[in-house]
Write an enzyme that holds these catalytic residues in place. Structure first.
Site, PDB file in Angstrom:
ATOM      1  N   SER A  99      39.954  27.525  50.255  1.00 41.71           N
ATOM      2  CA  SER A  99      39.510  27.847  48.970  1.00 41.71           C
ATOM      3  C   SER A  99      38.807  26.731  48.351  1.00 41.71           C
ATOM      4  O   SER A  99      37.939  26.137  48.753  1.00 41.71           O
ATOM      5  CB  SER A  99      40.780  28.545  48.418  1.00 41.71           C
ATOM      6  OG  SER A  99      40.265  29.252  47.041  1.00 41.71           O
ATOM      7  N   ASP A 152      34.854  37.975  52.023  1.00 45.61           N
ATOM      8  CA  ASP A 152      35.888  37.107  51.371  1.00 45.61           C
ATOM      9  C   ASP A 152      36.350  37.671  50.039  1.00 45.61           C
ATOM     10  O   ASP A 152      35.558  37.980  49.114  1.00 45.61           O
ATOM     11  CB  ASP A 152      35.305  35.627  50.943  1.00 45.61           C
ATOM     12  CG  ASP A 152      36.279  34.777  50.344  1.00 45.61           C
ATOM     13  OD1 ASP A 152      36.650  34.755  49.194  1.00 45.61           O
ATOM     14  OD2 ASP A 152      36.767  33.730  50.997  1.00 45.61           O
ATOM     15  N   HIS A 202      41.079  35.658  52.275  1.00 45.04           N
ATOM     16  CA  HIS A 202      40.697  34.623  51.622  1.00 45.04           C
ATOM     17  C   HIS A 202      41.625  33.414  52.134  1.00 45.04           C
ATOM     18  O   HIS A 202      42.632  33.389  51.548  1.00 45.04           O
ATOM     19  CB  HIS A 202      40.464  34.714  50.068  1.00 45.04           C
ATOM     20  CG  HIS A 202      40.238  33.457  49.444  1.00 45.04           C
ATOM     21  ND1 HIS A 202      38.907  33.215  49.471  1.00 45.04           N
ATOM     22  CD2 HIS A 202      40.880  32.534  48.561  1.00 45.04           C
ATOM     23  CE1 HIS A 202      38.782  32.010  48.717  1.00 45.04           C
ATOM     24  NE2 HIS A 202      40.028  31.686  48.208  1.00 45.04           N
TER      25      HIS A 202
END
Length: 400
Positions: free
Chosen positions: A179, A277, A345
């Protein structure tokens, strides 16, 4: 009785060797203790609230004793004084509020059956507490409030702390992150090589860090505007790649986006990302500001509920992402990617997505197998899954 005693002695020695840096919980999860960077203050390296930065280190062994994997923690960004002040009172802005023990799983696991290529490496998790992907260098004072935007200094302080612990003699190294931490891998990949021996094999990986510069469904540059605020507030510009900022003319903040920065990265790079995502789906493509009536709410919660027009928009987003990634890697033999069609994600630190019987697969390869094949040059790894809804049945869709 002697055999039993021998076993007990062996177990005791193993536990003593592990303590105090790691313990195993009842379900055999590996828990690793936090290490504060005591000398960080000398560099001016502080979390948002002024606390010392930290990391978690689990030592390698055997053939991996001189190999290192560094994993940037993720957790979004703050782009205003108010949001950063709020963040400073949480685990995202202060080591005071962080868990002192972290579970190491997925790419950080020390179990060969769960992490076949990196299980015996020195594995480090860099805790995230600056709010700008370890890239800022500024201080805010107004007489009553004080904020440290010192992500770049935190990165430097942690590296200097790890060098005498063996990183300085690394044979192999992988800089990774998930991330906002995956974005950090793009931002620090070149610099990482400068700390390591010239003979070391150094590569970088980003998991869910390829944040796209794209207009939202209302044709607004919501993400670009947000990034510009982050770069300005945290003093990030001077730490972005100079070649990139020089080519971006009046928009240096664009170099915070991987699609513009990655062509200036010299070490081999691997991109692990979902083509759908969910963070980007919910905050870049369809942010709340672009959908005030909530027409996308059902689609956001369940892709099967998307109408044909919404599905077409999602497919356009997927195409834009693949094109942005492919420009730099189309002719590259050293780069790699694994782009699946899961609504997720971050997939490298969760065991069920990294390497398990039902992990996501593209062309019958798990993420762990694809990354390992790429790092050790066993075979080319440029895997792109077919578009939704022909996604793999092994997807672990993580819709928040």
């Amino acid at each position: 009785m002697m055999n039993v005693n021998a076993v007990l002695v062996a177990i005791t020695l193993a536990l003593l060797t592990c303590a105090p840096r790691c313990v195993y919980s009842d379900d055999q999860r590996l828990l690793v203790n936090m290490t504060l960077v005591r000398n960080a203050s000398a560099l001016g390296a502080f979390c948002l609230d002024g606390s010392l930065p930290a990391y978690h280190l689990h030592r390698g062994f055997g053939g991996g004793a001189r190999n290192w994997l560094l994993q940037f923690e993720g957790g979004g960004w703050c782009n205003s004084i108010k949001s950063c002040l709020d963040r400073a009172n949480t685990r995202r802005g202060s080591t005071r509020y962080m868990s002192k023990w972290e579970v190491f799983s997925g790419i950080l696991s020390n179990n060969a059956s769960l992490n076949p290529d990196f299980y015996n490496w020195n594995r480090v998790k860099l805790r995230y507490c600056d709010g700008a992907s370890f890239a800022g260098d500024a201080v805010y004072k107004n007489g009553t409030s004080l904020l440290y935007f010192r992500g770049q200094k935190i990165w430097e302080a942690i590296m200097l702390d790890l060098l005498p612990k063996g990183l300085g003699q690394a044979r192999k190294a992988l800089l990774s992150g998930s991330s906002a931490g995956g974005l950090s891998s793009f931002l620090h990949c070149n610099n990482f090589t400068k700390y390591l021996p010239s003979t070391a094999s150094v590569k970088c990986l980003s998991d869910a860090g390829f944040f796209l510069d794209k207009r939202d469904i209302s044709s607004n540059h919501t993400m670009r505007s947000f990034v510009k605020d982050v770069v300005s507030l945290h003093g990030v510009e001077k730490n972005l790649d100079e070649n990139c900022t020089a080519s971006s003319l009046n928009f240096p903040e664009l170099c915070f986006f991987p699609q513009y920065a990655m062509k200036f990265i010299t070490p081999p790079f691997f991109i692990l990302n979902s083509a759908y995502d969910v963070y980007q789906f919910h905050h870049i493509l369809v942010p709340p500001s672009a959908d005030p009536q909530g027409h996308w709410n059902r689609c956001k919660l369940n892709p099967a509920a998307c109408n044909p027009q919404q599905l077409n928009t999602l497919q356009e987003f997927r195409r834009d992402m693949i094109v942005a990634m492919g420009l730099s890697y189309k002719y590259s033999r050293r780069g790699g990617f694994f782009i699946n069609s899961c609504f997720a994600h971050g997939q490298s630190e969760s065991q069920d997505t990294w390497f398990a019987a039902d992990s996501p697969r593209v062309h019958n390869r798990t993420i762990a197998e694809a990354v390992g094949d790429w790092y050790f040059c066993r075979r080319a790894t440029k895997e792109i899954d077919c578009p939704y809804p022909c996604r793999s049945t092994t997807c672990h869709n993580l819709i928040p």
